[in-house]
Design an enzyme around this catalytic site. Structure first.
Site, PDB file in Angstrom:
ATOM      1  N   ARG A 134       0.875  -1.175   0.000  1.00  9.25           N
ATOM      2  CA  ARG A 134       0.000   0.000   0.000  1.00  9.25           C
ATOM      3  C   ARG A 134       0.910   1.223   0.000  1.00  9.25           C
ATOM      4  O   ARG A 134       2.121   1.081   0.030  1.00  9.25           O
ATOM      5  CB  ARG A 134      -0.925  -0.008   1.223  1.00  9.25           C
ATOM      6  CG  ARG A 134      -0.160   0.075   2.522  1.00  9.25           C
ATOM      7  CD  ARG A 134      -1.034   0.233   3.749  1.00  9.25           C
ATOM      8  NE  ARG A 134      -0.146   0.222   4.920  1.00  9.25           N
ATOM      9  CZ  ARG A 134      -0.569   0.232   6.174  1.00  9.25           C
ATOM     10  NH1 ARG A 134      -1.851   0.254   6.446  1.00  9.25           N
ATOM     11  NH2 ARG A 134       0.300   0.241   7.169  1.00  9.25           N
ATOM     12  N   CYS A 180       2.052   7.448  -6.698  1.00  6.78           N
ATOM     13  CA  CYS A 180       2.739   8.728  -6.896  1.00  6.78           C
ATOM     14  C   CYS A 180       1.743   9.838  -6.562  1.00  6.78           C
ATOM     15  O   CYS A 180       0.678   9.921  -7.178  1.00  6.78           O
ATOM     16  CB  CYS A 180       3.195   8.838  -8.351  1.00  6.78           C
ATOM     17  SG  CYS A 180       3.548  10.547  -8.818  1.00  6.78           S
ATOM     18  N   GLU A 206      -2.234   7.692   6.925  1.00  9.23           N
ATOM     19  CA  GLU A 206      -0.814   7.935   7.178  1.00  9.23           C
ATOM     20  C   GLU A 206      -0.063   8.401   5.929  1.00  9.23           C
ATOM     21  O   GLU A 206       0.791   7.679   5.404  1.00  9.23           O
ATOM     22  CB  GLU A 206      -0.157   6.686   7.771  1.00  9.23           C
ATOM     23  CG  GLU A 206      -0.700   6.332   9.136  1.00  9.23           C
ATOM     24  CD  GLU A 206       0.048   5.186   9.805  1.00  9.23           C
ATOM     25  OE1 GLU A 206       0.731   4.416   9.114  1.00  9.23           O
ATOM     26  OE2 GLU A 206      -0.064   5.061  11.036  1.00  9.23           O
ATOM     27  N   CYS A 220       8.143  10.299  -3.604  1.00 10.54           N
ATOM     28  CA  CYS A 220       8.197   9.710  -4.940  1.00 10.54           C
ATOM     29  C   CYS A 220       9.200  10.529  -5.744  1.00 10.54           C
ATOM     30  O   CYS A 220       9.217  11.749  -5.671  1.00 10.54           O
ATOM     31  CB  CYS A 220       6.820   9.760  -5.591  1.00 10.54           C
ATOM     32  SG  CYS A 220       6.860   9.187  -7.307  1.00 10.54           S
ATOM     33  N   CYS A 266       9.674  10.158  -9.200  1.00 10.13           N
ATOM     34  CA  CYS A 266       9.437   9.883 -10.622  1.00 10.13           C
ATOM     35  C   CYS A 266       9.559  11.166 -11.446  1.00 10.13           C
ATOM     36  O   CYS A 266       9.701  12.266 -10.911  1.00 10.13           O
ATOM     37  CB  CYS A 266       8.072   9.229 -10.817  1.00 10.13           C
ATOM     38  SG  CYS A 266       6.692  10.384 -10.724  1.00 10.13           S
ATOM     39  N   CYS A 286       6.944  13.794 -10.656  1.00  7.90           N
ATOM     40  CA  CYS A 286       7.269  14.547  -9.435  1.00  7.90           C
ATOM     41  C   CYS A 286       8.406  15.519  -9.700  1.00  7.90           C
ATOM     42  O   CYS A 286       8.427  16.630  -9.177  1.00  7.90           O
ATOM     43  CB  CYS A 286       7.608  13.602  -8.281  1.00  7.90           C
ATOM     44  SG  CYS A 286       6.126  12.789  -7.642  1.00  7.90           S
ATOM     45  N   GLU A 305      -5.636   5.230  16.073  1.00  4.39           N
ATOM     46  CA  GLU A 305      -5.184   3.844  16.192  1.00  4.39           C
ATOM     47  C   GLU A 305      -4.374   3.747  17.476  1.00  4.39           C
ATOM     48  O   GLU A 305      -3.262   4.283  17.549  1.00  4.39           O
ATOM     49  CB  GLU A 305      -4.307   3.452  14.990  1.00  4.39           C
ATOM     50  CG  GLU A 305      -5.052   3.517  13.663  1.00  4.39           C
ATOM     51  CD  GLU A 305      -4.201   3.087  12.469  1.00  4.39           C
ATOM     52  OE1 GLU A 305      -3.110   2.520  12.682  1.00  4.39           O
ATOM     53  OE2 GLU A 305      -4.622   3.332  11.328  1.00  4.39           O
ATOM     54  N   TRP A 348       4.034  -8.159  11.947  1.00  5.52           N
ATOM     55  CA  TRP A 348       3.634  -8.600  10.616  1.00  5.52           C
ATOM     56  C   TRP A 348       4.159 -10.023  10.424  1.00  5.52           C
ATOM     57  O   TRP A 348       3.407 -10.973  10.358  1.00  5.52           O
ATOM     58  CB  TRP A 348       4.181  -7.650   9.536  1.00  5.52           C
ATOM     59  CG  TRP A 348       3.452  -6.331   9.466  1.00  5.52           C
ATOM     60  CD1 TRP A 348       2.376  -5.949  10.227  1.00  5.52           C
ATOM     61  CD2 TRP A 348       3.731  -5.239   8.599  1.00  5.52           C
ATOM     62  NE1 TRP A 348       1.980  -4.686   9.870  1.00  5.52           N
ATOM     63  CE2 TRP A 348       2.786  -4.222   8.873  1.00  5.52           C
ATOM     64  CE3 TRP A 348       4.689  -5.010   7.605  1.00  5.52           C
ATOM     65  CZ2 TRP A 348       2.774  -2.999   8.187  1.00  5.52           C
ATOM     66  CZ3 TRP A 348       4.678  -3.801   6.924  1.00  5.52           C
ATOM     67  CH2 TRP A 348       3.728  -2.805   7.212  1.00  5.52           C
ATOM     68  N   GLU A 366      -0.767  -8.039   7.640  1.00  5.34           N
ATOM     69  CA  GLU A 366      -0.766  -7.730   9.076  1.00  5.34           C
ATOM     70  C   GLU A 366      -1.406  -8.812   9.942  1.00  5.34           C
ATOM     71  O   GLU A 366      -2.034  -8.513  10.957  1.00  5.34           O
ATOM     72  CB  GLU A 366      -1.459  -6.387   9.292  1.00  5.34           C
ATOM     73  CG  GLU A 366      -0.719  -5.289   8.584  1.00  5.34           C
ATOM     74  CD  GLU A 366      -1.180  -3.895   8.931  1.00  5.34           C
ATOM     75  OE1 GLU A 366      -2.229  -3.760   9.581  1.00  5.34           O
ATOM     76  OE2 GLU A 366      -0.494  -2.951   8.548  1.00  5.34           O
ATOM     77  N   TYR A 422      -0.305 -10.661  12.093  1.00  4.91           N
ATOM     78  CA  TYR A 422       0.108 -10.711  13.502  1.00  4.91           C
ATOM     79  C   TYR A 422       0.029  -9.373  14.216  1.00  4.91           C
ATOM     80  O   TYR A 422       0.590  -9.202  15.287  1.00  4.91           O
ATOM     81  CB  TYR A 422       1.498 -11.335  13.614  1.00  4.91           C
ATOM     82  CG  TYR A 422       1.474 -12.787  13.182  1.00  4.91           C
ATOM     83  CD1 TYR A 422       0.511 -13.649  13.713  1.00  4.91           C
ATOM     84  CD2 TYR A 422       2.348 -13.270  12.230  1.00  4.91           C
ATOM     85  CE1 TYR A 422       0.431 -14.968  13.300  1.00  4.91           C
ATOM     86  CE2 TYR A 422       2.279 -14.601  11.818  1.00  4.91           C
ATOM     87  CZ  TYR A 422       1.317 -15.440  12.357  1.00  4.91           C
ATOM     88  OH  TYR A 422       1.238 -16.746  11.951  1.00  4.91           O
TER      89      TYR A 422
HETATM   90  C1  GAL Z   1      -0.602   1.807  11.053  1.00  5.79           C
HETATM   91  C2  GAL Z   1      -1.584   1.836   9.908  1.00  5.79           C
HETATM   92  C3  GAL Z   1      -2.602   0.722  10.048  1.00  5.79           C
HETATM   93  C4  GAL Z   1      -1.906  -0.555  10.318  1.00  5.79           C
HETATM   94  C5  GAL Z   1      -1.050  -0.448  11.537  1.00  5.79           C
HETATM   95  C6  GAL Z   1      -0.331  -1.719  11.876  1.00  5.79           C
HETATM   96  O1  GAL Z   1       0.532   2.530  10.779  1.00  5.79           O
HETATM   97  O2  GAL Z   1      -2.245   3.054   9.823  1.00  5.79           O
HETATM   98  O3  GAL Z   1      -3.341   0.639   8.872  1.00  5.79           O
HETATM   99  O4  GAL Z   1      -1.140  -0.863   9.220  1.00  5.79           O
HETATM  100  O5  GAL Z   1      -0.104   0.560  11.342  1.00  5.79           O
HETATM  101  O6  GAL Z   1       0.687  -2.043  11.011  1.00  5.79           O
END
Ligand code: GAL
Length: 665
Positions: A105, A109, A144, A149, A151, A154, A301, A309, A349, A351
């Site tokens: 993810r 660009c 986030e 980039c 390229c 850019c 979050e 991961w 993700e 884990y």
């Molecule tokens: C953050 C992100 C989430 C998830 C989390 C755990 O940085 O915004 O989507 O990826 O980390 O890796």
């Protein structure tokens, strides 16, 4: 006001039959909000221009029936394969010139017009669809923002950005000093992106490139904001930032157009080599995020389980999730959203654990979250809207930060670490701190302004700081301030350049130390007379020009020379520390400095953090025992403790990881 409590929820990862159970369990946990959809682009727009909101409508309505509102993420951080593979120039190009490929993810660009058009389309469709939805309270832009980039698109955008900024090539050549190594540009098209070159780019180009990339994300976000505001007026807009540590986007700029700031707070992460968590880092994150808008913020979050991961980090100990979440609230959070509701069974993700484990049954982390939800249901609304009130500010300069990224001056120097070393002594004393930008107009509200290594310094900022001191403020400036002008060129005056007069000192000579080298600083004043601190990385020999020396070096050729000075200037004073010491060195300095300028912290036993939020004559004190041992805490006057709902007074024994929320009378 409403306090928002909830989790990041991905209904698209779970069988439809499970949604009802999730909603019930969330309601039982006292949740009143979820964030959804920020990675669901392909489900919302399975084919170009064909939208399907039915599943999301159903999830939103089901949750609403359980008293839970929704924040919707625009899904642009993880574009579908159908979009990216249709035109691979949409993938960002890394510094080494290699184009990213599909599979993760944040691989787009940010200047690509086709990508931007696709982003406009999905954002507009979401905004239109949810404009009048009573249970959608806010949008989060993307996820986030970050990454550079390099390229050709850019690069062309950079050239246009430079044209706007400098007007003429002569001005740019002059500013950057391109005569060095014959870099003089005769056409805008000749100017490179900051891709890998044989050795290092011109410092002027590097700083402008970083400013440009930051502006590019601010601009990309603005496109989403304009659409959301036009099509869904009244919905709040936020973005989930990455705290103090993320240093590639100017967060003051990124948050300026938002209604509120949110951030993602992970403390015990799998890439950290520390087994001990240091909650002072989180405190700095919260303070920075609150300060971006000088307003309550959200944690969008919040760590809710072991992170990971491919490998898995230590599990948060019983009580830690709750104590960490309360710390955020103490520092000004009005929203606490755990990432994520349930650990995903597939994908990168797997884990990164949620409140629930993969099996989805209630276990101890869920029970801890439930407990906190029940507590917040009692008093969350009461504290929402109140704010920590700081008498101390630290100046966070993105120009300095960006400048040091290209030229750390000493390989052991890290601006973020230095900033933190200056913060830590304040945090330990429970001194409230705001983090301000160079644009801050109201410095006079602070008794102390700390200016860590203001490497790139404008005349305007130098003037603002001098006027602040003249009017009675106290300033603490550290080494390598005033070294550069705005084009990242070294000034031709004695250092600290434009701060020389206010600090009443000049840097006679500086010494950049090898990793195994050290010096010692000995303090010469009052209560700290004779105290010593070890010094590494950087030492400046100071010659007072009106200032008084307050510490000297004891070793090497600098022995006897002044290391730290204080100058009376107008009605205020300016301390200049010609050292990059660690937090102990600054701790000793604070021991002497803070009492004389009237900055008082809140006394508490070791490991106990005390933070206050205030509003209209009302004060709330959050007392958090971060340690693994019980601590004694004394409450002078009777106060209402909001978690237990009881009036308390006198000596309290606070068990490990326990929290008090005191309402002052
Ligand atoms: C953050 C992100 C989430 C998830 C989390 C755990 O940085 O915004 O989507 O990826 O980390 O890796």
């Amino acid at each position: 006001m409403t306090f928002y409590y909830g989790a990041d929820y991905y209904p698209e990862h779970w069988p439809h039959e499970r949604w009802n159970t999730d909603a019930k369990m969330m309601q039982a946990a006292g949740f009143n909000v979820v964030r959804m959809a920020e990675f669901a682009w392909v489900k919302l727009e399975p084919k170009p221009g064909e939208f399907d909101f039915a599943w999301l409508d159903e999830a939103i309505d089901l949750l609403a029936a359980h008293g839970i509102k929704t924040v919707l993420g625009t899904p642009t951080a993880s574009p579908p394969a159908w979009l990216m593979m249709a035109d691979e120039t949409q993938f960002l190009v890394r510094e080494d010139g290699v184009r990213s490929t599909y599979g993760a993810r944040r691989e787009y660009c940010p200047t690509h017009e086709a990508y931007r058009a696709a982003s406009d389309r999905i954002v507009a469709a979401m905004a239109e669809h949810y404009a009048d939805h009573p249970h959608v309270i806010a949008f989060q832009t993307d996820n986030e923002f970050g990454d550079n980039c390099f390229c050709d698109l850019c690069r062309a955008a950079f050239q246009r950005w430079l044209q706007d900024k400098y007007g003429s090539l002569d001005a740019l050549n002059e500013a950057w000093g391109t005569i060095f190594w014959s870099h003089t540009y005769q056409k805008w098209e000749e100017i490179p992106a900051m891709r890998n070159t044989a050795i290092a780019h011109n410092p002027g180009l590097q700083l402008d490139w970083k400013r440009f990339m930051s502006d590019t994300y601010v601009d990309f976000q603005q496109r989403q904001i304009d659409i959301l505001r036009a099509k869904a007026p009244g919905k709040l807009i936020t973005h989930n930032l990455m705290g103090f540590g993320y240093d590639k986007i100017n967060y003051f700029d990124l948050t300026a157009p938002l209604d509120f700031t949110a951030w993602d707070n992970y403390l015990r992460v799998f890439w950290s080599d520390k087994s001990e968590v240091d909650v002072s880092h989180m405190a700095l994150g919260h303070d920075t995020m609150r300060s971006t808008k000088q307003a309550p913020f959200w944690v969008m979050e919040q760590q809710s389980g072991p992170t990971g991961w491919s490998t898995i980090a230590e599990a948060p100990r019983p009580g830690e999730l709750r104590a960490w979440a309360y710390q955020g609230i103490a520092h000004g959070a009005d929203g606490m959203v755990f990432f994520r509701w349930r650990s995903c069974r597939f994908g990168t993700e797997e884990y990164w654990h949620g409140v629930l484990d993969h099996h989805g049954e209630a276990t101890r982390r869920y029970h801890e979250v439930v407990q906190m939800g029940q507590e917040l249901a009692q008093f969350g609304g009461l504290v929402a809207g109140s704010m920590p009130v700081a008498e101390t500010a630290m100046l966070l300069s993105y120009d300095a930060r960006f400048g040091f990224q290209s030229q750390p001056n000493n390989p052991q120097f890290h601006y973020n670490q230095h900033f933190y070393d200056l913060y830590r002594g304040l945090w330990q004393r429970n001194v409230a701190v705001d983090i301000v930008s160079e644009q801050e107009q109201h410095l006079s509200q602070y008794k102390l302004v700390i200016v860590p290594a203001l490497y790139v310094l404008s005349e305007q900022t130098a003037h603002t700081l001098a006027e602040y001191v003249r009017a009675g403020g106290a300033l603490l400036v550290t080494a390598r301030s005033g070294v550069k002008g705005l084009a990242n060129e070294v000034v031709d005056t004695r250092l600290p350049g434009l701060l020389r007069e206010v600090c009443g000192v000049r840097v006679e000579e500086y010494d950049s130390m090898k990793p195994d080298q050290h010096n010692r600083v000995i303090f010469d004043v009052d209560a700290i007379k004779g105290k010593e601190a070890e010094l590494r990385v950087w030492a400046e020999w100071l010659e007072p020009e009106g200032a008084q020396s307050i510490a000297h070096y004891s070793e090497d050729y600098l022995a006897g020379q002044s290391a730290i000075t204080i100058n009376e200037f107008g009605a205020g004073k300016a301390v200049y520390a010609g050292v990059w010491g660690d937090s102990e060195l600054f701790d000793t300095l604070y021991e002497w400095l803070l009492p004389q300028i009237g900055v008082e912290g809140i006394a508490a036993p070791q490991g106990v953090e005390v933070v206050q939020r205030k509003q209209g004559g009302q004060t709330f004190s959050f007392v958090i025992n971060h340690s693994q041992e019980a601590r004694h805490f004394i409450i002078g006057e009777e106060m209402q403790e909001l978690i237990s709902g009881k009036a308390i007074k006198g000596e309290i024994i606070l068990p490990p990881l326990e929290v008090l929320v005191l309402q002052h009378n």
